[in-house]
Design an enzyme around this catalytic site. Structure first.
Site, mmCIF file in Angstrom:
data_model
loop_
_atom_site.group_PDB
_atom_site.id
_atom_site.type_symbol
_atom_site.label_atom_id
_atom_site.label_comp_id
_atom_site.label_asym_id
_atom_site.label_seq_id
_atom_site.Cartn_x
_atom_site.Cartn_y
_atom_site.Cartn_z
ATOM 1 N N SER A 139 0.841 -1.188 0.000
ATOM 2 C CA SER A 139 0.000 0.000 0.000
ATOM 3 C C SER A 139 0.876 1.238 0.000
ATOM 4 O O SER A 139 2.095 1.144 0.040
ATOM 5 C CB SER A 139 -0.913 0.001 1.229
ATOM 6 O OG SER A 139 -0.143 0.321 2.367
ATOM 7 N N LYS A 140 0.203 2.369 -0.003
ATOM 8 C CA LYS A 140 0.897 3.659 -0.054
ATOM 9 C C LYS A 140 1.976 3.796 1.012
ATOM 10 O O LYS A 140 2.967 4.491 0.808
ATOM 11 C CB LYS A 140 -0.119 4.792 0.147
ATOM 12 C CG LYS A 140 -0.790 5.220 -1.135
ATOM 13 C CD LYS A 140 -1.624 6.457 -0.868
ATOM 14 C CE LYS A 140 -2.609 6.673 -1.999
ATOM 15 N NZ LYS A 140 -3.760 7.457 -1.564
ATOM 16 N N ARG A 141 1.747 3.162 2.153
ATOM 17 C CA ARG A 141 2.721 3.238 3.240
ATOM 18 C C ARG A 141 4.103 2.767 2.785
ATOM 19 O O ARG A 141 5.124 3.177 3.311
ATOM 20 C CB ARG A 141 2.290 2.349 4.414
ATOM 21 C CG ARG A 141 1.182 2.881 5.240
ATOM 22 C CD ARG A 141 0.885 1.929 6.384
ATOM 23 N NE ARG A 141 0.445 0.620 5.880
ATOM 24 C CZ ARG A 141 1.102 -0.501 6.058
ATOM 25 N NH1 ARG A 141 2.255 -0.509 6.701
ATOM 26 N NH2 ARG A 141 0.642 -1.638 5.571
ATOM 27 N N HIS A 142 4.106 1.850 1.811
ATOM 28 C CA HIS A 142 5.379 1.272 1.374
ATOM 29 C C HIS A 142 6.090 2.110 0.316
ATOM 30 O O HIS A 142 7.183 1.775 -0.103
ATOM 31 C CB HIS A 142 5.144 -0.136 0.810
ATOM 32 C CG HIS A 142 4.579 -1.085 1.818
ATOM 33 N ND1 HIS A 142 3.249 -1.445 1.841
ATOM 34 C CD2 HIS A 142 5.170 -1.735 2.843
ATOM 35 C CE1 HIS A 142 3.048 -2.281 2.836
ATOM 36 N NE2 HIS A 142 4.185 -2.486 3.456
ATOM 37 N N GLY A 143 5.444 3.168 -0.152
ATOM 38 C CA GLY A 143 6.050 3.984 -1.211
ATOM 39 C C GLY A 143 5.133 4.020 -2.410
ATOM 40 O O GLY A 143 3.908 4.001 -2.258
#
Ligand code: GLU
Length: 465
Positions: free
Chosen positions: A238-242
């Site tokens: 998800s976005k948290r990972h980049g």
């Protein structure tokens, strides 16, 4: 049988890399079998679907080069067809009107929860079989009450569900709009889809869809559920990972060829080969070889693949993608060296197109200043006469050619009996502002005669002051 695959994104955000990988697998599978690949926009969720998201999907697919043989189809344009099939199911007894009130459904759900039962509709209206009355109703599919559903899954192997686990699904809401699982079924049937390749998050929908397809007398497609992509922490990517949206990868400087190559290997392999041309993939890719376990997204590996493509693709091909990054930095490609020359000079030194454009900026735009430490170290009084001499030699060059530039620098180095770096580094700082650039002759060549001379003169002034 002509193979027909489809990519069916819901336009509720950007094109996620997971979706892009699914699309790629669908596309490759169709290509391998000389079949067709359909793009279908599943935009029936009117509240969550947006035009921007549709555009993001189309842009992402176009950037990746995953062209559809048919479509894009839009489900919102097919409402009359869904209504027709709903009527058909009602007439054949495979669907029924349900008049149960919200309150009743709510009470039922609460009771089921208290008894620790799976929440599901108790089929009251199916059993009552009431004549049609002027009251709000939904239409439910009459799911078989016994037996099992076998999903013939090409990746996971047969997956079996018991019909007793499945609910009588709502296929049309009280306002008449069709629901998600139903529109998929109608479309897969009408569009002649033979292979449903999609994320494993859809496994629970598949038995319901199979039952509806059977009720419609359709030939069942084969299924291939693709495992999820995980982030480095083992959680769903998800976005948290980049970066997760395809266009974000473009923005960060990846080549579509590299992203595709990276994505195909994320969940599929052919021996230990890492680099594949699209042509090779069209011959080698088989959905049966997709791995059953989830894959972990690896930024470093993607960078490695990108760098490989930057280095090995013809410079003209890389240049086509570099243009966009030039535009982002406001670089006018006409005011400097050719894009191909820049690609050749920088391809070994960068991992992304974004980096390449940033490093190329000095060849097109005025210097914004010197790196302070570099200037302190290299733009010194002792080097001033050397720079003066180099300036004279370079000024006198009749043509701005690499070998001539090289010779002028060599001659200057010989004149002062110094080592090459003793001149190259100050020149680098003078021309690019920093100590890092391609070889000094290439750097000067790309900068062009006029700007080179101006910048050396400016560096001399800087030293004097
Ligand atoms: N529209 C669904 C989604 O975006 C995919 C449906 C399907 O592939 O069957 O998740």
């Amino acid at each position: 049988m002509t193979v027909c695959t489809r990519f069916a994104p819901s336009p509720t955000g950007y094109l996620h890399v997971g979706g892009a990988r699914t699309a790629l697998y669908c596309w490759l599978y169709a290509k391998r079998h000389q079949g067709k690949f359909i793009l279908r926009i599943e935009d029936t969720d009117l509240e969550r679907s947006t035009d921007e998201a549709v555009q993001a999907i189309l842009d992402g697919m176009a950037w990746l080069g995953l062209d559809a043989d048919e479509g894009p189809y839009y489900q919102t344009q097919r409402f009359p067809r869904y209504r027709e099939v709903t009527e058909q199911l009602l007439a054949s007894g495979h669907a029924y009107r349900c008049y149960c009130s919200k309150e009743r459904l709510e009470e039922m759900r609460e009771a089921q929860q208290t008894n620790k039962e799976k929440p599901r509709y108790d089929q009251r209206c199916r059993e009552l079989n009431l004549p049609h009355r002027e009251e709000p109703y939904v239409i439910r599919f009459s799911n078989p009450t016994d037996g099992e559903v076998v999903i013939p899954d090409l990746v996971m192997g047969d997956i079996i569900f018991q019909n007793t686990e499945l609910d009588d699904l709502i296929i049309a809401r009280s306002d008449g709009t069709p629901t998600y699982n139903f529109t998929v079924v109608v479309d897969d049937k009408d569009m002649g889809v033979t292979h449903v390749i999609r994320g494993s998050d859809h496994i629970n929908n598949t038995p319901r869809q199979i039952n509806m397809l059977k009720a419609l007398g359709a030939t069942l497609p084969l299924y291939a559920h693709i495992p999820m992509i995980l982030g480095s922490d083992g959680k769903k990517l998800s976005k948290r990972h980049g970066a997760v949206s395809v266009m974000q990868f473009r923005d960060e400087g990846f080549l579509p060829q590299a992203l595709l190559n990276y994505l195909v290997r994320l969940g599929w392999s052919h021996g230990d080969q890492e680099i594949f041309s699209l042509q090779e993939l069209c011959e080698l890719f088989d959905v049966k070889d997709v791995h059953r376990s989830a894959a972990t997204f690896d930024d470093e590996k993607l960078l490695w693949v990108n760098q490989h493509y930057l280095k090995t693709l013809p410079a003209t091909e890389v240049a086509q993608h570099l243009v966009w990054h030039f535009q982002q930095l406001g670089i006018d490609a006409n005011q400097g060296p050719t894009l191909e020359a820049v690609v050749d000079a920088l391809k070994e030194r960068v991992k992304t197109l974004k980096e390449m454009a940033e490093k190329a900026q000095v060849f097109y735009q005025p210097l914004s200043g010197y790196d302070e430490t570099a200037a302190q170290k290299f733009l010194t009084a002792t080097i001033e006469p050397v720079l003066q001499s180099a300036l004279q030699r370079l000024t006198a060059l009749p043509a701005w050619e690499l070998t001539a530039i090289h010779q002028a620098i060599q001659d200057t180095v010989a004149e002062f009996n110094i080592k090459m770096p003793a001149l190259a580094q100050p020149l680098r700082v003078a021309i690019t502002g920093s100590t890092v650039s391609p070889s000094i002759d290439v750097t000067l060549h790309l900068t062009g005669k006029q700007h080179t001379l101006e910048r050396i003169a400016a560096a001399i002034e800087f030293i004097k002051s």
